[in-house]
Scaffold this active site. Structure first.
Site, PDB file in Angstrom:
ATOM      1  N   GLU A 283       0.874  -1.167   0.000  1.00 33.91           N
ATOM      2  CA  GLU A 283       0.000   0.000   0.000  1.00 33.91           C
ATOM      3  C   GLU A 283       0.910   1.217   0.000  1.00 33.91           C
ATOM      4  O   GLU A 283       1.620   1.466   0.978  1.00 33.91           O
ATOM      5  CB  GLU A 283      -0.894   0.009   1.240  1.00 33.91           C
TER       6      GLU A 283
ATOM      7  N   ASP B 209      -5.917   8.395  11.003  1.00 32.70           N
ATOM      8  CA  ASP B 209      -4.611   7.912  11.423  1.00 32.70           C
ATOM      9  C   ASP B 209      -4.217   8.411  12.800  1.00 32.70           C
ATOM     10  O   ASP B 209      -4.495   9.551  13.171  1.00 32.70           O
ATOM     11  CB  ASP B 209      -3.540   8.356  10.406  1.00 32.70           C
TER      12      ASP B 209
END
Lengths: 267, 416
Positions: free
Chosen positions: A45, A56
């Site tokens: 990724e 995040d």
């Protein structure tokens, strides 16, 4: 046959590695990506850093800020993808990030550039099933998949919505956000997350990977038993953050990926 | 050709829900609660009862005669200027209208914890107040820069029993506070209500906040009709995320003869990199869960806004404002830091009202708007103005600039 379909259709469980591209530099990210492939990652990724990464935790948020400060972004990530693809024709490449950098570039243009760089699929964290059909259509035209996300909070309705979104763009696999939280949360119950991923795979008719909280060989093994594979993200980014020199970082990344590879191979 | 059916959760092409999957069920739950609980007579009675007895509504609509003459000494362009006095609400701004509504709703939904983001601290204080009243624990995320420049409000929140969490990431202002609140919500979504303060964020927030704030426009419309026997030529308010402006505009939305004017923060000037004029200078993007005008760079990275007023220091704007701009129903101007400071002085000295720096931006454009309207229609204008909040919270910023004669120096004379 699509590269990701071939990877997920293979014999072994799939190990997915997330890198925040451009942290600490785009050249070193290319080197670290190649180290991940050598050490046993099946899919990379390639994380496009974003200024406001609301999904995040602090580790990836810090990496994103470092990357942006060093010139990282969508274009730098696509440049890196070309190099990584040229050296590793079989690895799965997922362009991973937030929606605004794609919108800013123009969806069709961004998707076209991604396809030319050798990207296989896109994963957009802030694009739930109801949004972004224009991006799915653009991706579909270029033969790119869009990876849907499901979470512990996803009900049967949400699973149905994700299935429905697959009509607009193929979903090579499904990303199960296995923890209620941001990336880097510690709370993963690996075995039960794996079981949930297995159940979702049946409901979705697609392979499902366990996406948050994998940081050890044991968790990788326990989660991969009933899932198609696992993703390592924060643990990898933290390893890079802690390494003092490029050589230290490369060897630490290889060690972590080999360890997790052993874990999923035991599953 | 018939226009396409409006999409749920959208204002034209703007709005939507661009959030991580984990949050979508919570937004579904909140949407359902808006359609059932908020619409119920019982909820409306309880909320409106609190607005009367606790907030002090209806707030007055007062005529600002001295200010009107100061802006237009000969009475050629500005006939009547009406101030909708949200500064007189309990806690000092319009933010309490929405905070009480959302915290009451959180209680009815069985949530056991409330979080909020705040810029100037007014929404944080309002949410802390409502949580004290309803006995819910409250945590407020606030950019570290705003904690510094809005110290009195940080103290007020602490006194009200809320926990203020300074946010050190990014520009350490409202944008970053909202990022951190969203991260908190992702982690504890099942027990927590996220009380968003602006008419922004993912659907249903823009609609929920606008519905609570539309009490401003409802009252103002009835009051101006009673006071002057006719509708005004314009309704004006400042726009950061845009909650007080949308609340005022909603009251006049269907009155085609009433121009709707929002005023953004131009910071050091819209041609510099230091401003927060999102509708004036931004492009269509996605920030904090909705598609709207946003300030971002070539690579799609969100830019750091700048304004002397913490409440307008935000690189996004509510999606309905983007729609009103593109449809032409509203128009959006901007005012600089220095113009806002000058307006604070002028309003204080002519009307005896110390207004918030946010509000002052819109005051700075009243003269221009009046002249344009007067020129277009050949008679002086009447304007209803949304006076969104009082300026006590800004004293530390203002004191750094105050001159021996009591007037305010330009922004460049002191630290922002």
């Amino acid at each position: 046959m699509n590269r990701l379909d071939r990877i997920f259709g293979g014999e072994r469980k799939v190990l997915v590695a997330y890198l925040c591209m451009g942290d600490p530099s785009i050249e070193e990210s290319i080197d670290l990506a190649q180290a991940c492939v050598r050490a046993g990652a099946d899919v990379l990724e390639l994380g496009v850093p974003f200024s406001d990464p609301i999904a995040d935790g602090p580790v990836i948020a810090r990496a994103s800020q470092r990357s942006i400060a060093a010139g990282g972004g969508l274009q730098a990530t696509l440049r890196a993808a070309r190099v990584i693809r040229a050296a590793a024709p079989d690895v799965g490449l997922v362009l991973f990030g937030y929606y605004n950098p794609l919108l800013a570039r123009g969806e069709s243009r961004a998707v076209g550039e991604a396809a030319e760089a050798g990207i296989d699929a896109l994963l957009v964290v802030d694009l739930p099933a109801e949004e972004g059909d224009s991006l799915r259509a653009a991706a579909s035209v270029r033969g790119l998949g869009i990876v849907p996300l499901l979470a512990p909070t996803s009900s049967a309705d949400r699973v149905a919505a994700a299935r429905f979104s697959m009509a607009h763009a193929p979903a090579p696999f499904v990303y199960y956000v296995s923890v209620m939280g941001v990336t880097g949360s510690n709370a993963l119950q690996a075995a039960s997350a794996g079981a949930r991923a297995g159940a979702l795979a049946t409901a979705m008719g697609r392979p499902v990977v366990v996406g948050f909280g994998i940081d050890s060989r044991e968790k990788a093994r326990d989660a991969a038993r009933q899932a198609a594979g696992v993703v390592v993200g924060t643990a990898l980014v933290r390893t890079i953050e802690l390494g003092a020199t490029p050589a230290d970082r490369r060897s630490a990344v290889e060690r972590l990926i080999r360890d997790l590879r052993a874990g999923v191979d035991e599953a | 050709m018939p226009s396409p059916a409006p999409r749920a959760g959208y204002y034209g092409p703007f709005g939507g829900r661009f959030v991580p999957e984990t949050l979508v069920p919570a937004l579904d739950e909140l949407t359902h609660a808006c359609e059932t609980i908020v619409r119920s007579d019982a909820f409306q009675r309880e909320w409106r009862g609190l607005l009367d007895s606790y907030v002090g509504r209806p707030t007055p609509l007062g005529e600002a005669k001295r200010l009107a003459r100061a802006l237009d000494p000969e009475g050629r362009s500005l006939d009547r200027l009406w101030l909708k006095r949200e500064d007189l609400c309990h806690t000092g701004s319009h933010k309490i209208n929405n905070a009480l509504g959302q915290v009451l709703l959180a209680k009815k939904m069985g949530k056991t914890r409330v979080i909020a983001e705040t810029g100037a601290g007014q929404h944080g204080v309002a949410t802390a107040t409502a949580c004290a009243l309803f006995d819910l624990p409250c945590e407020v995320y606030m950019g570290a820069e705003d904690v510094r420049r809005q110290a009195p409000n940080v103290g007020r929140m602490a006194l009200l029993g809320a926990r203020v969490v300074p946010v050190e990431s990014g520009s350490r202002t409202l944008k970053d506070a909202m990022n951190e609140a969203l991260r908190d919500w992702v982690t504890q979504v099942q027990t927590t209500h996220y009380c968003i303060g602006s008419a922004a964020g993912p659907y249903p927030y823009p609609e929920l906040v606008a519905s609570f704030q539309s009490v401003i426009g409802e009252e103002a419309r009835a009051q101006v009709l009673a006071a002057q026997g006719s509708l005004p030529d314009a309704a004006m308010a400042c726009v950061g995320g845009g909650s007080n402006a949308i609340g005022l505009f909603r009251g006049f939305m269907k009155d085609d003869g009433v121009a709707l004017v929002g005023v953004e923060a131009a910071g050091e000037g819209v041609n510099t990199e230091r401003h927060a004029a999102t509708l004036t200078m931004g492009r269509v993007g996605v920030l904090h869960g909705s598609k709207s005008y946003v300030l971002f760079d070539e690579g799609g990275q969100i830019m750091e806004a700048h304004s002397i007023s913490a409440g307008l220091d935000y690189p996004g704007v509510g999606p309905e404002h983007s729609f009103l701009k593109d449809s032409g129903r509203a128009r959006y101007l901007s005012a600089t830091d220095d113009e806002a400071l000058a307006a604070v002085s002028l309003v204080a000295r002519t009307e005896g009202i110390l207004v918030a720096l946010e509000t002052a931006h819109a005051f700075a454009r009243i003269g221009d708007v009046a002249r344009q309207i007067a020129a277009a229609q050949g008679r002086p204008a009447s304007i209803v103005f949304g006076l969104s909040g009082r300026g006590d919270k800004d004293l530390s910023t203002l004191l750094a600039r105050i001159l021996p004669d009591g007037s305010l120096g330009a922004a460049s004379r002191g630290a922002s």
